[in-house]
Design an enzyme around this catalytic site. Structure first.
Site, short mmCIF file in Angstrom:
data_model
loop_
_atom_site.label_atom_id
_atom_site.label_comp_id
_atom_site.label_asym_id
_atom_site.label_seq_id
_atom_site.Cartn_x
_atom_site.Cartn_y
_atom_site.Cartn_z
N LYS A 1 43.36 34.50 33.78
CA LYS A 1 43.04 35.27 32.57
C LYS A 1 44.14 36.29 32.27
O LYS A 1 44.50 36.52 31.12
CB LYS A 1 41.68 35.97 32.74
CG LYS A 1 40.53 34.97 32.70
CD LYS A 1 39.19 35.63 32.95
CE LYS A 1 38.98 35.97 34.39
NZ LYS A 1 37.64 36.32 34.80
N HIS B 1 44.92 45.38 36.32
CA HIS B 1 43.58 44.80 36.44
C HIS B 1 42.86 45.46 37.61
O HIS B 1 43.40 45.54 38.71
CB HIS B 1 43.65 43.28 36.69
CG HIS B 1 42.31 42.67 36.90
ND1 HIS B 1 41.48 42.32 35.85
CD2 HIS B 1 41.62 42.38 38.04
CE1 HIS B 1 40.36 41.83 36.33
NE2 HIS B 1 40.42 41.86 37.66
N SER C 1 40.72 32.89 39.26
CA SER C 1 39.90 33.34 38.14
C SER C 1 40.54 34.56 37.47
O SER C 1 40.72 34.61 36.24
CB SER C 1 38.49 33.66 38.66
OG SER C 1 37.77 34.41 37.73
N ASP D 1 37.59 28.96 33.35
CA ASP D 1 37.01 30.04 34.14
C ASP D 1 35.58 30.34 33.69
O ASP D 1 34.71 30.63 34.52
CB ASP D 1 37.86 31.31 34.07
CG ASP D 1 37.29 32.39 34.98
OD1 ASP D 1 37.24 32.15 36.21
OD2 ASP D 1 36.86 33.44 34.48
N ARG E 1 29.91 29.09 39.85
CA ARG E 1 30.06 29.82 41.12
C ARG E 1 28.93 30.82 41.32
O ARG E 1 28.44 31.02 42.44
CB ARG E 1 31.41 30.55 41.16
CG ARG E 1 32.59 29.62 41.35
CD ARG E 1 33.88 30.33 41.05
NE ARG E 1 34.11 31.47 41.91
CZ ARG E 1 34.87 32.52 41.59
NH1 ARG E 1 35.50 32.56 40.44
NH2 ARG E 1 35.00 33.51 42.44
N1 URA Z 1 36.40 38.88 38.61
C1 URA Z 1 36.83 37.72 38.02
O1 URA Z 1 37.33 37.75 36.90
N2 URA Z 1 36.67 36.57 38.70
C2 URA Z 1 36.15 36.49 39.94
O2 URA Z 1 36.07 35.41 40.49
C3 URA Z 1 35.71 37.69 40.53
C4 URA Z 1 35.85 38.87 39.85
#
Ligand code: URA
Length: 460
Positions: free
Chosen positions: A213, A103, A209, A187, A194
């Protein structure tokens, strides 16, 4: 349990120190049960946005330790579907595999996932890759993949069912898809909140977050590319390191293997910023003609993935395996096999290399003699003007727009020399994009600028 008590516990209170100055104090660690209660109530609609906003702000100011961050990640993870690649959900013949994904926290010209997946797959790694779209100044893997045309009017399909995702991993060693609405719905709701409550820049919230995922896609091990610099989410090495440590420790607390690279995003990666342009660059990488920075980062991240998957014993051995996958042509074959599996036309793609460009073209030439610096954030923003990226999630991107970098940071240029070729979604977007590139993205200095190394640190 009452939401207000939990919010108050995380908020703490303000006290006066011995000098009479007010400070925040008294925030208390939350239990997993309290965190789960808030997340479950929010997803079900029982907890209103205003209470979740207050909670997010309390976390922003008071933080969370690794145990709380792990509990938050776990609560968010279980708000929706979780893909299981073992036991009941195992892919035939692959139950014993360690599934590994990478990621990136996002960057400009960051096409690393595209060459990385087929390279590591050629080294035996199984990669369940779930990616995102361009937002803000950064590009998105899904938009780049969708620029690959299929037969007739079709294109590369990133909307896979779980069965198709698993079949792709079995056949090609990796599959590339977007997040479905059923994956981590918490999320989706929390990130939108947010975004409008100034609570994005919080290490525990970002960690939960991202990690919820990534764990939901079924990976057993994760490699994070945490970027710092003008084009990154985290501007300094110190902030990037804090996030990297949080991601790795929280992943480990959730019984996932993990490591992170902290990498430089002060200037765009590679030779192109765009959608199809970055697919072209991927093919060049897999043909062995990739730019040095993209190849270095791909091999370094890939080595971590190969080590976590248990396919090599040392980093040097892993990098040799990757180089062999490229020089033998196996990695390019894997990439093209995946293109066919996911509905793209591999022959058409190869025929379009070097030819598919928007007709709306401009050039940026050096205004003076000197050493060049190209800023990642401003270049990414020019990309958005050109139609590479989006201003808001519902915007369309232009597949054939982008920037070709003939010169990169550190190059010595003479006045009038070609630095950038620019391709826009229409004629009108060219002038503002060129103005931004000329006046803000590019600068000149009489001495060669000092550049940070590409990989600052590896956290294991
Ligand atoms: N990328 C994400 O998936 N979540 C965040 O909070 C910030 C960057």
């Amino acid at each position: 349990m009452r939401a207000i008590d939990i919010i108050m516990k995380k908020r703490g209170t303000t006290i006066r120190d011995k000098n009479g100055e007010k400070t925040l104090a008294g925030s208390t660690k939350l239990t997993g049960e309290e965190i789960r209660f808030l997340i479950d109530s929010y997803v079900s609609g029982a907890l209103p946005d205003y209470q979740m906003s207050a909670f997010l702000m309390a976390v922003y100011f008071n933080g969370m330790d690794f145990e709380e961050t792990g509990a938050l990640t776990d609560a968010m993870l279980h708000s929706g579907d979780v893909i299981n690649l073992h036991g009941d959900g195992a892919i035939e013949g692959l139950d014993g595999e360690v599934f590994v994904d990478k990621h990136s926290t996002g960057g400009v010209g960051d096409k690393i996932s595209l060459p990385l997946a087929p390279i590591v797959a050629s080294c035996g790694v199984k990669d369940p890759m779930m990616s995102g779209r361009a937002l803000g100044h950064t590009g998105g893997t899904l938009d780049k993949l969708e620029s690959i045309e299929g037969k007739d009017s079709g294109r590369f399909n990133v909307f896979l069912s779980e069965e198709e995702f698993k079949a792709g991993i079995r056949k090609d060693g990796f599959a590339m898809m977007g997040q479905t609405p059923k994956i981590v719905p918490a999320d989706k709701k929390m990130y939108a909140l947010r975004d409008v409550t100034a609570t994005v820049e919080s290490v525990p919230l970002i960690t939960a977050s991202i990690l919820s995922k990534k764990v939901a896609e079924g990976a057993d091990a994760l490699v994070f590319d945490v970027k710092y610099g003008t084009g990154a989410f985290m501007k300094t090495k110190k902030d990037a390191e804090e996030l990297a440590v949080s991601l790795v420790n929280t992943a480990k607390a959730m019984e996932k293997k993990a490591s992170a690279l902290i990498t430089n995003m002060n200037t765009p990666l590679g030779r192109t910023v765009g959608n199809f342009l970055e697919i072209e660059e991927t093919v060049e990488c897999l043909r062995g003609n990739g730019p040095a920075d993209v190849m270095e980062l791909t091999y370094q991240l890939g080595a971590e993935m190969i080590l976590l998957a248990g396919k090599a014993k040392t980093r040097d051995e892993a990098i040799e395996m990757e180089k062999d996958a490229v020089s033998s042509g196996r990695a390019l074959e894997r990439f093209l096999a995946n293109v066919r599996t996911q509905g793209g036309d591999a022959d058409k793609l190869m025929a379009q290399i070097g030819t598919r460009r928007s007709p709306f073209r401009a050039e940026v030439r050096a205004k003076e003699d000197g050493f060049l610096s190209l800023d990642a954030f401003k270049t990414g923003l020019a990309g958005v003007y050109l139609g590479v990226g989006r201003n808001k999630a519902t915007d369309d991107v232009c597949f054939d727009a982008g920037i070709v970098m003939h010169k990169k940071t550190g190059a010595e240029v003479r006045k009038g020399e070609l630095i950038l070729e620019v391709y826009g979604k229409d004629a009108e977007c060219l002038a503002p994009a060129v103005a931004l590139l000329e006046s803000e993205a590019i600068s000149y200095s009489p001495e060669k600028p000092e550049e940070d190394e590409l990989v600052f640190k590896i956290i294991q």
